[in-house]
Design a protein around this motif. Structure first.
Motif, short mmCIF file in Angstrom:
data_model
loop_
_atom_site.label_atom_id
_atom_site.label_comp_id
_atom_site.label_asym_id
_atom_site.label_seq_id
_atom_site.Cartn_x
_atom_site.Cartn_y
_atom_site.Cartn_z
N GLN A 1 39.01 -108.09 -0.55
CA GLN A 1 38.47 -106.83 -1.03
C GLN A 1 39.38 -106.24 -2.10
O GLN A 1 40.58 -106.40 -2.07
N VAL A 2 38.76 -105.57 -3.04
CA VAL A 2 39.46 -104.88 -4.11
C VAL A 2 39.02 -103.43 -4.11
O VAL A 2 37.82 -103.14 -4.05
N GLN A 3 39.97 -102.52 -4.13
CA GLN A 3 39.66 -101.09 -4.23
C GLN A 3 40.10 -100.60 -5.61
O GLN A 3 41.19 -100.92 -6.08
N GLY A 26 44.40 -103.92 -2.98
CA GLY A 26 43.69 -104.94 -2.23
C GLY A 26 44.22 -106.31 -2.54
O GLY A 26 45.41 -106.53 -2.52
N ARG A 27 43.36 -107.21 -2.88
CA ARG A 27 43.76 -108.59 -3.10
C ARG A 27 44.47 -108.76 -4.44
O ARG A 27 44.41 -107.90 -5.32
N TYR A 32 40.81 -112.90 -12.08
CA TYR A 32 39.88 -111.78 -12.14
C TYR A 32 39.86 -111.21 -13.55
O TYR A 32 40.81 -111.36 -14.33
N ALA A 112 31.65 -107.31 -8.72
CA ALA A 112 31.48 -107.07 -7.30
C ALA A 112 32.13 -105.77 -6.84
O ALA A 112 31.74 -105.22 -5.81
N TYR A 113 33.10 -105.30 -7.58
CA TYR A 113 33.87 -104.14 -7.15
C TYR A 113 33.82 -103.05 -8.22
O TYR A 113 33.99 -103.33 -9.41
#
Length: 124
Positions: A1-3, A26-27, A32, A112-113
């Protein structure tokens, strides 16, 4: 997960500047890409700029070329969008987004984030 968490929006007169910040947690972000999108009232979400997290390569929408600069600080896990010579048409909510590296950097559905967005208002 990435915030993702954006900050730095606000009100500015035409011709002014703002710097948006996106804090990432997060990750790890190798492989990315990080992008900025914007959405004005009644309009679809629009691609602004993207940066490859690992290599730092960038790509801009035509509307941003020459005026906006995307950058990242890997030590702070932060992405920036420096916006200069702002115009009223730049008024929008600006969103930070993250996706695994892919060719379709300008398509919102590839990300996705997303952060919650930060409002930028440019007055004439």
């Amino acid at each position: 997960q990435v915030q993702l968490g954006e900050s730095g929006g606000g009100w500015v007169q035409a011709g002014g500047s703002l710097r948006l910040t996106c804090a990432v947690s997060g990750r790890t972000l190798s492989n990315y890409q990080m992008a900025w999108f914007r959405q004005a009232p009644g309009k679809e979400r629009e691609f602004v700029a993207v940066i490859n997290w690992s290599g730092g390569s960038t790509y801009y929408a035509d509307s941003a070329k020459g005026r906006f600069t995307i950058s990242r600080d890997v030590t702070k896990n932060t992405v920036y969008l420096q916006m200069n010579t702002l115009k009223p048409d730049d008024t929008a909510v600006y969103y930070c987004a993250a996706a695994a590296v892919n060719l379709f950097v300008h398509l919102a559905d590839r990300y996705a984030y997303w952060g919650q967005g930060t409002q930028v208002t440019v007055s004439s």
